[in-house]
Design a protein around this motif. Structure first.
Motif, PDB file in Angstrom:
ATOM      1  N   PHE A 131       3.053 -16.534 -24.130  1.00 29.50           N
ATOM      2  CA  PHE A 131       3.382 -15.330 -23.344  1.00 29.50           C
ATOM      3  C   PHE A 131       2.596 -14.170 -24.232  1.00 29.50           C
ATOM      4  O   PHE A 131       2.866 -13.884 -25.367  1.00 29.50           O
ATOM      5  CB  PHE A 131       4.793 -15.187 -23.254  1.00 29.50           C
ATOM      6  CG  PHE A 131       5.313 -13.685 -22.455  1.00 29.50           C
ATOM      7  CD1 PHE A 131       4.976 -13.519 -21.148  1.00 29.50           C
ATOM      8  CD2 PHE A 131       5.525 -12.475 -23.197  1.00 29.50           C
ATOM      9  CE1 PHE A 131       5.301 -12.720 -20.336  1.00 29.50           C
ATOM     10  CE2 PHE A 131       5.898 -11.334 -22.491  1.00 29.50           C
ATOM     11  CZ  PHE A 131       5.782 -11.410 -21.094  1.00 29.50           C
ATOM     12  N   GLY A 132       1.917 -13.372 -23.511  1.00 35.20           N
ATOM     13  CA  GLY A 132       0.816 -12.333 -24.307  1.00 35.20           C
ATOM     14  C   GLY A 132       0.101 -12.718 -25.141  1.00 35.20           C
ATOM     15  O   GLY A 132      -0.582 -11.931 -25.899  1.00 35.20           O
ATOM     16  N   ALA A 133      -0.424 -13.911 -25.233  1.00 31.16           N
ATOM     17  CA  ALA A 133      -1.466 -14.574 -26.000  1.00 31.16           C
ATOM     18  C   ALA A 133      -2.835 -13.698 -25.768  1.00 31.16           C
ATOM     19  O   ALA A 133      -3.605 -13.708 -26.663  1.00 31.16           O
ATOM     20  CB  ALA A 133      -1.733 -16.025 -25.814  1.00 31.16           C
ATOM     21  N   ALA A 134      -3.173 -13.104 -24.704  1.00 31.85           N
ATOM     22  CA  ALA A 134      -4.435 -12.227 -24.419  1.00 31.85           C
ATOM     23  C   ALA A 134      -4.089 -10.994 -23.953  1.00 31.85           C
ATOM     24  O   ALA A 134      -4.562 -10.319 -23.235  1.00 31.85           O
ATOM     25  CB  ALA A 134      -5.232 -13.273 -23.423  1.00 31.85           C
ATOM     26  N   ARG A 135      -2.805 -10.499 -24.542  1.00 29.45           N
ATOM     27  CA  ARG A 135      -2.366  -9.306 -24.237  1.00 29.45           C
ATOM     28  C   ARG A 135      -3.356  -8.027 -24.142  1.00 29.45           C
ATOM     29  O   ARG A 135      -3.959  -8.146 -25.403  1.00 29.45           O
ATOM     30  CB  ARG A 135      -0.966  -8.821 -24.746  1.00 29.45           C
ATOM     31  CG  ARG A 135      -0.250  -7.647 -24.291  1.00 29.45           C
ATOM     32  CD  ARG A 135       0.791  -7.105 -25.058  1.00 29.45           C
ATOM     33  NE  ARG A 135       1.875  -8.060 -25.314  1.00 29.45           N
ATOM     34  CZ  ARG A 135       2.887  -8.559 -24.673  1.00 29.45           C
ATOM     35  NH1 ARG A 135       3.153  -7.715 -23.566  1.00 29.45           N
ATOM     36  NH2 ARG A 135       3.655  -9.277 -24.929  1.00 29.45           N
ATOM     37  N   GLY A 136      -3.637  -7.182 -23.313  1.00 26.36           N
ATOM     38  CA  GLY A 136      -4.468  -6.015 -23.348  1.00 26.36           C
ATOM     39  C   GLY A 136      -5.961  -6.502 -23.475  1.00 26.36           C
ATOM     40  O   GLY A 136      -7.003  -5.498 -23.485  1.00 26.36           O
ATOM     41  N   LYS A 137      -6.164  -7.898 -23.220  1.00 27.38           N
ATOM     42  CA  LYS A 137      -7.486  -8.303 -23.305  1.00 27.38           C
ATOM     43  C   LYS A 137      -8.194  -8.129 -22.122  1.00 27.38           C
ATOM     44  O   LYS A 137      -7.623  -7.930 -21.168  1.00 27.38           O
ATOM     45  CB  LYS A 137      -7.718  -9.667 -23.884  1.00 27.38           C
ATOM     46  CG  LYS A 137      -7.123 -10.056 -25.364  1.00 27.38           C
ATOM     47  CD  LYS A 137      -7.990  -9.444 -26.320  1.00 27.38           C
ATOM     48  CE  LYS A 137      -7.352  -9.784 -27.626  1.00 27.38           C
ATOM     49  NZ  LYS A 137      -8.125  -8.942 -28.759  1.00 27.38           N
ATOM     50  N   ASN A 138      -9.723  -8.098 -22.035  1.00 23.71           N
ATOM     51  CA  ASN A 138     -10.428  -8.186 -20.772  1.00 23.71           C
ATOM     52  C   ASN A 138     -10.318  -9.533 -20.112  1.00 23.71           C
ATOM     53  O   ASN A 138      -9.948 -10.482 -20.600  1.00 23.71           O
ATOM     54  CB  ASN A 138     -11.885  -7.867 -21.101  1.00 23.71           C
ATOM     55  CG  ASN A 138     -12.245  -6.514 -21.787  1.00 23.71           C
ATOM     56  OD1 ASN A 138     -11.760  -5.679 -21.401  1.00 23.71           O
ATOM     57  ND2 ASN A 138     -12.963  -6.466 -22.926  1.00 23.71           N
ATOM     58  N   ASN A 160       1.089 -14.734 -17.258  1.00 23.97           N
ATOM     59  CA  ASN A 160       1.888 -15.087 -18.430  1.00 23.97           C
ATOM     60  C   ASN A 160       0.847 -14.725 -19.952  1.00 23.97           C
ATOM     61  O   ASN A 160       1.581 -14.181 -20.828  1.00 23.97           O
ATOM     62  CB  ASN A 160       2.226 -16.368 -18.393  1.00 23.97           C
ATOM     63  CG  ASN A 160       2.780 -16.962 -19.672  1.00 23.97           C
ATOM     64  OD1 ASN A 160       4.160 -16.596 -19.897  1.00 23.97           O
ATOM     65  ND2 ASN A 160       2.168 -18.010 -20.552  1.00 23.97           N
ATOM     66  N   LEU A 161      -0.260 -15.250 -19.964  1.00 19.47           N
ATOM     67  CA  LEU A 161      -1.343 -15.143 -21.193  1.00 19.47           C
ATOM     68  C   LEU A 161      -1.404 -13.565 -21.340  1.00 19.47           C
ATOM     69  O   LEU A 161      -1.679 -13.222 -22.397  1.00 19.47           O
ATOM     70  CB  LEU A 161      -2.499 -15.949 -20.940  1.00 19.47           C
ATOM     71  CG  LEU A 161      -2.441 -17.230 -20.700  1.00 19.47           C
ATOM     72  CD1 LEU A 161      -3.742 -17.926 -20.217  1.00 19.47           C
ATOM     73  CD2 LEU A 161      -2.080 -17.940 -22.143  1.00 19.47           C
ATOM     74  N   LEU A 162      -1.339 -12.888 -20.205  1.00 20.38           N
ATOM     75  CA  LEU A 162      -1.413 -11.431 -20.357  1.00 20.38           C
ATOM     76  C   LEU A 162      -0.187 -10.611 -20.955  1.00 20.38           C
ATOM     77  O   LEU A 162      -0.159  -9.443 -21.123  1.00 20.38           O
ATOM     78  CB  LEU A 162      -1.923 -10.845 -19.335  1.00 20.38           C
ATOM     79  CG  LEU A 162      -3.655 -11.289 -18.787  1.00 20.38           C
ATOM     80  CD1 LEU A 162      -4.084 -10.408 -17.657  1.00 20.38           C
ATOM     81  CD2 LEU A 162      -4.538 -10.462 -19.926  1.00 20.38           C
ATOM     82  N   GLY A 163       0.847 -11.293 -21.078  1.00 22.35           N
ATOM     83  CA  GLY A 163       2.026 -10.863 -21.346  1.00 22.35           C
ATOM     84  C   GLY A 163       2.752  -9.918 -20.147  1.00 22.35           C
ATOM     85  O   GLY A 163       3.517  -9.160 -20.309  1.00 22.35           O
ATOM     86  N   ILE A 164       2.261 -10.310 -18.815  1.00 24.00           N
ATOM     87  CA  ILE A 164       3.095  -9.852 -17.717  1.00 24.00           C
ATOM     88  C   ILE A 164       4.084 -10.734 -17.140  1.00 24.00           C
ATOM     89  O   ILE A 164       3.664 -12.008 -16.815  1.00 24.00           O
ATOM     90  CB  ILE A 164       1.938  -9.519 -16.718  1.00 24.00           C
ATOM     91  CG1 ILE A 164       0.820  -8.531 -17.417  1.00 24.00           C
ATOM     92  CG2 ILE A 164       2.556  -8.844 -15.615  1.00 24.00           C
ATOM     93  CD1 ILE A 164      -0.279  -8.335 -16.562  1.00 24.00           C
TER      94      ILE A 164
END
Length: 627
Positions: A240-247, A533-537
């Motif tokens: 969860f959030g492993a790519a938070r805020g990333k493009n 999930n990867l974006l932390g949403i």
């Protein structure tokens, strides 16, 4: 003389009846690889309904042209339907035939499916036209209808209508569209589809989307997506959030099946770039297509919304006027700019409406690219990525994260790569075959992905971007590729359902270089929840209704499929199931062994569950508000 003229007057009715019935017999042969004589009663009754109406309403003086015109239109309809079935392996309904104008956008693809035998539908047209001309030249005139003849035709109409209605009622409960079409016949199948659509629309008129969402949530709680241990502990979602805020870049790869991944042909890697991505990121080898009538555009719809296609209309055409809950719309709340890139005209498959409905800020279609004449669509994947990276780089420089969707076409059927772009040599046994062309096409598409990655690195975006790639649908046409031959040529076991509908899904996270294989079975519906999930949403906190699931955090999964397989078909962790008239006469194949499964009893609940879930998805999308 008067008697002979009366006989002549009735002749067109009987001749055209026989001709249309013979053409429906031919259609059955093309569709079902054989003709069961007992099924022809439904066809005969439907034709009698059509011709009886014509006979009763057509003035005698124009009867010849009307019958000739009816025969011609009917022949064109069956010819088009045969091509449609050959290309999509589905019996078209009137809604699919409404989309025939899209054919001009894939002209070479359709031309590749035409066989000389398909033109047999028109064999009688010239003869009938000549006979009509001769009769006109001789001055033959058709006398007025005799009352007794009109009464007889009216009686035939009533009886045939009653018979057709009985067939339609008996076939109403069959969920398998192919079996239903075989039982009802082509014409009554159209009527059954229209009646079903009417019933569904009446239900929707009295529906409430909040109630539907509640029933969706309640139903999904009944399926064991999570193991009891996970449910009890309530542990946080993995990654969860492993790519938070990333493009975010999502690449939808045209006609890309999973079997080319890690495949070697003549000692050469078919997909070296994707192989490296699999070794450095997340690779999901058990994901399956779920598209409907809209094909590629449906894949865009599904991956962005996590909603099932209805299967009765292209989602871009049927629901491009709705406010669609989607990944682009969701990312807007997090200050993302959302762009989509496709080298075809945005009007193709009504994307000009679909993209705003999905919430994309901008789309870049055919006029935006330099046409390097790769195929009938124009620009190559390399050109697609060149423009896309330039535009996304400008967004990044403005200080905002971006979501870029790329829809590729260089590996589109019929898989003809320009000679100067071919990058792999196939064995002599594959040259000139669709399989050989396909290998060269996906190899080029893989190479082009490499140019995308190189461009992202050159622009300083690679370490700030999550890259997602997946296939939109199958490539190899079943009628042109014997599974045994494909298996022998490639040295793999190619199953006509499992391998055909199995597409790749790969996700590369910024800074990650250690690969992981996620064996969980999934579908295109699951892409959006996994990316979120990867974006932390949290989709739950966002009150987002998804019909798919995060593949990184489920222990068991089930995904339904319709259109290319009949409604009620599904993939779960163990099997692919395809119904017959219902569950009991269905068939199942093990995903692991590729062998038939004889004991279906353990999967009946899965069958009933997926039918309910897909029906609720249809209800949900139809209740979405219009823009």
């Amino acid at each position: 003389m008067e008697q002979s003229r009366g006989a002549y007057h009735r002749t067109p009715f009987f001749i055209v009846f026989v001709l249309l019935l013979l053409k429906l017999v031919l259609l059955r042969y093309f569709f079902f690889a054989g003709v069961e004589i007992t099924r022809l009663a439904a066809d005969a009754l439907a034709v009698l309904v059509l011709l009886s109406i014509l006979e009763l309403v057509t003035p005698a003086r124009i009867k010849g042209p009307v019958y000739w015109g009816c025969n011609l239109i009917f022949s064109l309809l069956l010819f088009s339907s045969t091509l449609y079935f050959a290309h999509f392996n589905s019996v078209p309904t009137y809604t699919a035939l409404n989309e025939l104008h899209q054919v001009t956008g894939i002209q070479s693809s359709i031309q590749s499916t035409i066989r000389w035998i398909d033109f047999i539908y028109f064999a009688d047209i010239l003869v009938l036209a000549l006979l009509w001309v001769v009769n006109r030249a001789k001055g033959v005139r058709v006398p007025g209808r005799r009352p007794v003849w009109k009464i007889g035709v009216a009686l035939v109409l009533v009886l045939s209508l009653s018979g057709s209605a009985t067939f339609i009622q008996l076939g109403k409960s069959i969920t398998n569209e192919l079996v239903q079409a075989e039982n009802l016949g082509f014409l009554d199948y159209q009527v059954a589809a229209a009646l079903k659509a009417r019933e569904e629309n009446l239900t929707i008129q009295n529906g409430n989307i909040k109630d539907t969402i509640s029933r969706v949530n309640q139903l999904q709680l009944t399926y064991p997506y999570h193991s009891p241990e996970r449910a009890i502990t309530g542990e946080s979602p993995k990654y969860f959030g492993a790519a938070r805020g990333k493009n975010v870049i999502i690449v939808q790869m045209e006609a890309f099946q999973n079997f080319p991944i890690h495949l070697k042909v003549g000692g050469q890697e078919v997909t070296p770039v994707l192989n490296r991505l699999a070794a450095e990121g997340m690779y999901f080898p058990n994901v399956f297509q779920q598209i409907g009538q809209g094909n590629t555009s449906d894949a865009e719809f599904i991956s962005n919304t996590s909603i099932y296609p209805t299967g009765t209309v292209a989602m871009s055409t049927g629901y491009g006027d709705r406010i669609l809950p989607s990944l682009p719309s969701l990312l807007r709340k997090y200050n993302y700019e959302t762009n989509t890139f496709h080298v075809n005209e945005a009007s193709f498959w009504n994307r000009i409406k679909l993209y705003p409905a999905l919430g994309f800020d901008r789309y870049y279609d055919k006029p935006a690219y330099n046409n390097d004449h790769f195929n009938e669509f124009g620009a190559s994947d390399e050109e697609l990525y060149r423009l896309g990276v330039d535009k996304l780089s400008a967004v990044s420089q403005s200080g905002r994260p971006f979501y870029g969707q790329f829809v590729t076409v260089s590996s589109h059927f019929p898989f003809k790569v320009p000679e100067d772009r071919v990058r792999i040599t196939v064995p002599d046994s594959m040259k000139g075959t669709q399989l050989g062309d396909y290998i060269q096409a996906v190899n080029y598409a893989d190479y082009a992905v490499g140019t995308l990655i190189d461009s992202l690195k050159a622009k300083g975006l690679w370490d700030q971007t999550m890259l997602v790639l997946y296939g939109d649908h199958f490539g190899l046409q079943s009628k042109d590729n014997d599974p045994a031959v494909v298996s022998q040529q490639l040295g793999i076991k190619y199953d006509p359902r499992i391998n055909r509908f199995n597409i790749p899904l790969l996700i590369h996270l910024p800074g990650e270089n250690k690969g992981i294989v996620i064996d969980q079975v999934g579908g295109q519906l699951d892409i959006m929840p996994t990316v979120a999930n990867l974006l932390g949403i949290s989709l739950k906190e966002e009150n987002f209704t998804a019909f798919g699931h995060d593949l990184l955090n489920v222990d068991k999964n089930i995904v339904g499929m319709r259109y290319y397989l009949p409604t009620g078909s599904f993939f779960n962790n163990e099997i692919v199931f395809v119904p017959g008239q219902g569950f009991e006469d269905g068939t199942a194949v093990s995903l692991k062994t590729r062998q038939p499964v004889s004991d279906l009893a353990p999967y009946k609940e899965d069958y009933e569950y997926i039918l309910k879930l897909m029906n609720l998805s249809d209800e949900y999308v139809k209740l979405l508000p219009k823009r």
